[in-house]
Enzyme design. Sequence first.
Site, short mmCIF file in Angstrom:
data_model
loop_
_atom_site.label_atom_id
_atom_site.label_comp_id
_atom_site.label_asym_id
_atom_site.label_seq_id
_atom_site.Cartn_x
_atom_site.Cartn_y
_atom_site.Cartn_z
N GLU A 185 -18.25 -5.94 -23.44
CA GLU A 185 -18.22 -7.37 -23.76
C GLU A 185 -19.60 -8.02 -23.86
O GLU A 185 -19.71 -9.15 -24.32
CB GLU A 185 -17.36 -8.14 -22.74
N ARG B 244 -3.43 1.30 -23.15
CA ARG B 244 -4.50 1.68 -24.07
C ARG B 244 -5.23 2.92 -23.54
O ARG B 244 -5.09 3.30 -22.38
CB ARG B 244 -5.49 0.52 -24.24
N VAL C 275 -2.40 -13.59 -18.38
CA VAL C 275 -2.41 -12.13 -18.30
C VAL C 275 -3.83 -11.62 -18.56
O VAL C 275 -4.45 -11.96 -19.57
CB VAL C 275 -1.42 -11.51 -19.29
N ALA C 276 -4.32 -10.80 -17.64
CA ALA C 276 -5.73 -10.39 -17.70
C ALA C 276 -6.01 -9.28 -18.70
O ALA C 276 -7.17 -9.01 -18.99
CB ALA C 276 -6.19 -9.97 -16.30
N VAL D 40 -6.96 -17.28 -22.35
CA VAL D 40 -7.47 -16.00 -22.85
C VAL D 40 -8.78 -15.63 -22.18
O VAL D 40 -9.22 -14.49 -22.23
CB VAL D 40 -7.63 -16.05 -24.39
N VAL E 186 -12.61 -20.12 -24.66
CA VAL E 186 -14.05 -20.36 -24.51
C VAL E 186 -14.70 -19.17 -23.83
O VAL E 186 -14.17 -18.63 -22.85
CB VAL E 186 -14.30 -21.64 -23.69
N ASP F 150 -14.49 -27.78 -30.38
CA ASP F 150 -15.64 -26.92 -30.14
C ASP F 150 -16.88 -27.80 -30.09
O ASP F 150 -16.89 -28.91 -30.63
CB ASP F 150 -15.78 -25.87 -31.25
N SER G 92 -10.73 -9.63 -28.98
CA SER G 92 -10.62 -11.08 -29.10
C SER G 92 -9.69 -11.45 -30.25
O SER G 92 -8.91 -12.40 -30.16
CB SER G 92 -12.01 -11.71 -29.33
N HIS H 121 -16.39 -7.16 -17.22
CA HIS H 121 -16.10 -8.54 -16.80
C HIS H 121 -16.49 -8.75 -15.34
O HIS H 121 -15.66 -9.10 -14.49
CB HIS H 121 -14.62 -8.87 -17.03
N TYR I 16 -14.99 -2.03 -20.73
CA TYR I 16 -15.04 -3.44 -20.38
C TYR I 16 -15.24 -3.56 -18.88
O TYR I 16 -14.63 -2.81 -18.09
CB TYR I 16 -13.73 -4.15 -20.77
N ASP J 75 -10.14 -13.06 -18.02
CA ASP J 75 -10.98 -11.92 -17.63
C ASP J 75 -12.33 -12.37 -17.10
O ASP J 75 -12.97 -11.65 -16.32
CB ASP J 75 -11.20 -10.97 -18.82
N MET K 158 -4.31 -8.98 -21.99
CA MET K 158 -3.37 -9.34 -23.04
C MET K 158 -3.24 -8.28 -24.13
O MET K 158 -2.13 -7.93 -24.53
CB MET K 158 -3.75 -10.69 -23.66
N LYS L 3 -10.33 -0.61 -19.61
CA LYS L 3 -10.44 -1.68 -18.62
C LYS L 3 -11.45 -1.33 -17.54
O LYS L 3 -11.87 -0.19 -17.38
CB LYS L 3 -9.07 -1.96 -17.99
#
Length: 370
Positions: free
Chosen positions: A118, A15, A298-299, A267, A239, A198, A134, A96, A94, A270, A301, A75
């Site tokens: 995020e 990306r 995979v961090a 998911v 979540v 949920d 997401s 994280h 991002y 991260d 995706m 990233k």
Amino acid sequence: MRIGVPTEIKAQEFRVGLTPAGVRELCSSGHSVAVQSSAGIGIGLSDEAYLNAGATIVSTAEEIFATSDMIIKVKEPQPVECKMLREGQILFTYLHLAPDPTQAKLLQDSGANAIAYETVTSATGGLPLLAPMSEVAGRLSIQAAAHCLEKINGGAGVLLGGVPGVPAGRVLVIGGGVVGLNAARVAMGMGAHVTIVDRSLARLKAIDEVFGPRIATLYSTQETIEQELQQADAVIGAVLVPGASAPKLVSQSQLALMKTGAVLVDVAIDQGGCFETSRPTTHQNPTYIVDGVVHYCVANMPGAVANTSTWALTNATLPYAAALANKGLAALKTDPHLRAGLNVANGKITHPAVAEALGETCYAAEEFIG
């Protein structure tokens, strides 16, 4: 403002922080944009396309970081990039940070102002810059789960959609937010039996009103999760607690409840992952097996579908990037939602959830925006 877009250097990350269309918008407002040579080549965006949009092409990341007032990335900055940041510079990407104290310390040491996609919020309580990735990650998680369920990849050899006379696979989605709902929609479209758990009854009601019996909804408790783990062929961890480390919702001992060859797709990796046995993996080596259960963690995706992801991300980030370019950090004064994105400023942590996760003192963002 001088804006810099470096080439992403995280493994298997194709990306890019801005599309040529995004560059054109910023340049038309009087800003200058420098793009590192070949930054978009992995998704077919040539240097010529960026030049035609008004960008300057620069050969090295060092020059990008040294000459730009704001760095726009995808990233989190890698250690070598953190060391190129400087005091007062704006980093928009991002981050994280909650599960990554090393990166947090490097950003603090740099003195830069780091704004995390995020944690930028919206008037409706959403996360508008996290939402597009997401959506991608949620939809991609089912593709990954289906692939991992194939026998040659360590899975049980289950086809999620089944065939006439053979039951469809069962998918458990933990979390009914953007990731979870997108995962459920794709799994439902493939013909799988889908259950979302949920803790928001309002969210479960909204899902039920739209999808009816096509997606089962359950209130999330440990007992509910344990019961569903026994039946699930694939479990999607979806979540999110904004800015904070993800809660661990499936322990290693609970893997014993699952079928051999079942799949966990985390998911939330991260943010540290929502399964106790999760650890970050890459697109090159995406899976590992614990107690007979395949883990896909995979961090980055969305990097697997970098073309779609780049356009979706720029569509979302461009208005905020323009505001920062026009006003600098002063843009945060009048926009509390953009202000919520400020995670590190002048060496201090400024987001409560990040500070709590890292055991740091949280400073008010207002102290650093004049």
